[in-house]
Design a protein around this motif. Structure first.
Motif, PDB file in Angstrom:
ATOM      1  N   ASP A 190       0.807  -1.217   0.000  1.00 17.11           N
ATOM      2  CA  ASP A 190       0.000   0.000   0.000  1.00 17.11           C
ATOM      3  C   ASP A 190       0.843   1.271   0.000  1.00 17.11           C
ATOM      4  O   ASP A 190       0.303   2.363  -0.025  1.00 17.11           O
ATOM      5  N   ALA A 191       2.151   1.136   0.051  1.00 15.51           N
ATOM      6  CA  ALA A 191       3.016   2.305   0.141  1.00 15.51           C
ATOM      7  C   ALA A 191       3.104   3.018  -1.202  1.00 15.51           C
ATOM      8  O   ALA A 191       2.874   2.436  -2.252  1.00 15.51           O
ATOM      9  N   GLU A 192       3.431   4.293  -1.114  1.00 18.42           N
ATOM     10  CA  GLU A 192       3.654   5.079  -2.312  1.00 18.42           C
ATOM     11  C   GLU A 192       5.061   5.635  -2.255  1.00 18.42           C
ATOM     12  O   GLU A 192       5.541   6.035  -1.195  1.00 18.42           O
ATOM     13  N   CYS A 193       5.726   5.656  -3.391  1.00 16.98           N
ATOM     14  CA  CYS A 193       7.081   6.195  -3.487  1.00 16.98           C
ATOM     15  C   CYS A 193       7.033   7.613  -4.030  1.00 16.98           C
ATOM     16  O   CYS A 193       6.159   7.966  -4.819  1.00 16.98           O
ATOM     17  N   ARG A 194       8.014   8.393  -3.631  1.00 13.88           N
ATOM     18  CA  ARG A 194       8.123   9.791  -4.053  1.00 13.88           C
ATOM     19  C   ARG A 194       8.570   9.820  -5.511  1.00 13.88           C
ATOM     20  O   ARG A 194       9.530   9.164  -5.896  1.00 13.88           O
ATOM     21  N   THR A 195       7.879  10.594  -6.309  1.00 15.18           N
ATOM     22  CA  THR A 195       8.254  10.824  -7.694  1.00 15.18           C
ATOM     23  C   THR A 195       8.189  12.319  -7.968  1.00 15.18           C
ATOM     24  O   THR A 195       7.589  13.072  -7.205  1.00 15.18           O
ATOM     25  N   LEU A 196       8.802  12.735  -9.049  1.00 23.07           N
ATOM     26  CA  LEU A 196       8.715  14.129  -9.482  1.00 23.07           C
ATOM     27  C   LEU A 196       7.979  14.181 -10.802  1.00 23.07           C
ATOM     28  O   LEU A 196       8.160  13.316 -11.656  1.00 23.07           O
ATOM     29  N   CYS A 197       7.184  15.206 -10.963  1.00 25.97           N
ATOM     30  CA  CYS A 197       6.487  15.432 -12.217  1.00 25.97           C
ATOM     31  C   CYS A 197       7.028  16.733 -12.813  1.00 25.97           C
ATOM     32  O   CYS A 197       7.094  17.760 -12.129  1.00 25.97           O
ATOM     33  N   TYR A 198       7.426  16.655 -14.094  1.00 24.71           N
ATOM     34  CA  TYR A 198       7.955  17.827 -14.787  1.00 24.71           C
ATOM     35  C   TYR A 198       7.616  17.703 -16.264  1.00 24.71           C
ATOM     36  O   TYR A 198       7.885  16.672 -16.882  1.00 24.71           O
ATOM     37  N   ASN A 199       7.017  18.739 -16.817  1.00 29.59           N
ATOM     38  CA  ASN A 199       6.613  18.756 -18.228  1.00 29.59           C
ATOM     39  C   ASN A 199       5.765  17.542 -18.598  1.00 29.59           C
ATOM     40  O   ASN A 199       5.942  16.943 -19.656  1.00 29.59           O
ATOM     41  N   GLY A 200       4.875  17.161 -17.715  1.00 29.75           N
ATOM     42  CA  GLY A 200       3.959  16.065 -17.991  1.00 29.75           C
ATOM     43  C   GLY A 200       4.549  14.677 -17.837  1.00 29.75           C
ATOM     44  O   GLY A 200       3.872  13.681 -18.042  1.00 29.75           O
ATOM     45  N   GLU A 201       5.829  14.591 -17.481  1.00 33.57           N
ATOM     46  CA  GLU A 201       6.497  13.299 -17.279  1.00 33.57           C
ATOM     47  C   GLU A 201       6.690  13.058 -15.788  1.00 33.57           C
ATOM     48  O   GLU A 201       6.980  13.984 -15.034  1.00 33.57           O
ATOM     49  N   GLU A 202       6.560  11.797 -15.387  1.00 34.24           N
ATOM     50  CA  GLU A 202       6.785  11.427 -13.995  1.00 34.24           C
ATOM     51  C   GLU A 202       8.108  10.671 -13.892  1.00 34.24           C
ATOM     52  O   GLU A 202       8.390   9.791 -14.703  1.00 34.24           O
ATOM     53  N   TYR A 203       8.923  11.054 -12.905  1.00 30.42           N
ATOM     54  CA  TYR A 203      10.253  10.472 -12.741  1.00 30.42           C
ATOM     55  C   TYR A 203      10.408   9.878 -11.351  1.00 30.42           C
ATOM     56  O   TYR A 203      10.161  10.550 -10.355  1.00 30.42           O
ATOM     57  N   GLU A 204      10.833   8.616 -11.284  1.00 31.53           N
ATOM     58  CA  GLU A 204      11.195   8.011 -10.004  1.00 31.53           C
ATOM     59  C   GLU A 204      12.602   8.455  -9.620  1.00 31.53           C
ATOM     60  O   GLU A 204      12.884   8.724  -8.462  1.00 31.53           O
ATOM     61  N   ALA A 205      13.510   8.502 -10.583  1.00 35.53           N
ATOM     62  CA  ALA A 205      14.868   8.996 -10.376  1.00 35.53           C
ATOM     63  C   ALA A 205      14.944  10.397 -10.977  1.00 35.53           C
ATOM     64  O   ALA A 205      14.359  10.665 -12.023  1.00 35.53           O
ATOM     65  N   ILE A 206      15.650  11.276 -10.311  1.00 38.06           N
ATOM     66  CA  ILE A 206      15.726  12.663 -10.755  1.00 38.06           C
ATOM     67  C   ILE A 206      16.646  12.762 -11.969  1.00 38.06           C
ATOM     68  O   ILE A 206      17.800  12.329 -11.926  1.00 38.06           O
TER      69      ILE A 206
END
Length: 130
Positions: free
Chosen positions: A98-114
């Motif tokens: 049930d856990a959620e991992c932190r991601t980044l969203c930029y220009n409509g793309e989602e990134y797990e790794a920066i």
């Protein structure tokens, strides 16, 4: 007086048996970006220090965060937002999936790794703020 860029990389620990490489990707990207720009920073009189903060394996929501002189990347760069995605890594299996991992969203793309572009831009922005 020499300027200093302090980058803190927060990630979950080393007890993860599978997908460990996914959690290492931001660290490897950070090292590669710094290798490319370190000589330029040195010429400008800027030293770089990377602090690594290892979080508990059961804290994926706080993992894969980069802070530049204490400021999170998402606060430095316009258009970058923190999002969360369902996670299937070994650490999340222990939470029942049930856990959620932190991601980044930029220009409509989602990134797990920066991505490298964001790391470089955030470093420059943090140095502008000094």
């Amino acid at each position: 007086m020499k300027k200093e860029l302090v980058i803190e990389w927060k990630h979950i620990g080393n007890e993860i048996e599978k997908t460990a490489e996914e959690f290492e990707e931001t660290g490897m990207t950070l090292s590669a970006v710094l290798a490319e720009i370190r000589m330029l920073l040195d010429m400008e009189g800027i030293s770089v220090r990377v602090d690594e903060t290892v979080l508990p394996d059961d804290a994926p929501a706080g993992s894969e965060a980069l802070l530049f002189n204490g400021v999170p990347i998402e606060e430095l760069l316009a258009g970058v937002e923190v999002t969360a995605a369902s996670c299937s890594c070994a650490s999340c299996d222990s939470c029942g999936g049930d856990a959620e991992c932190r991601t980044l969203c930029y220009n409509g793309e989602e990134y797990e790794a920066i991505p490298p572009e964001l790391i470089g831009r955030a470093a420059a922005k943090a140095l502008e703020m000094e």
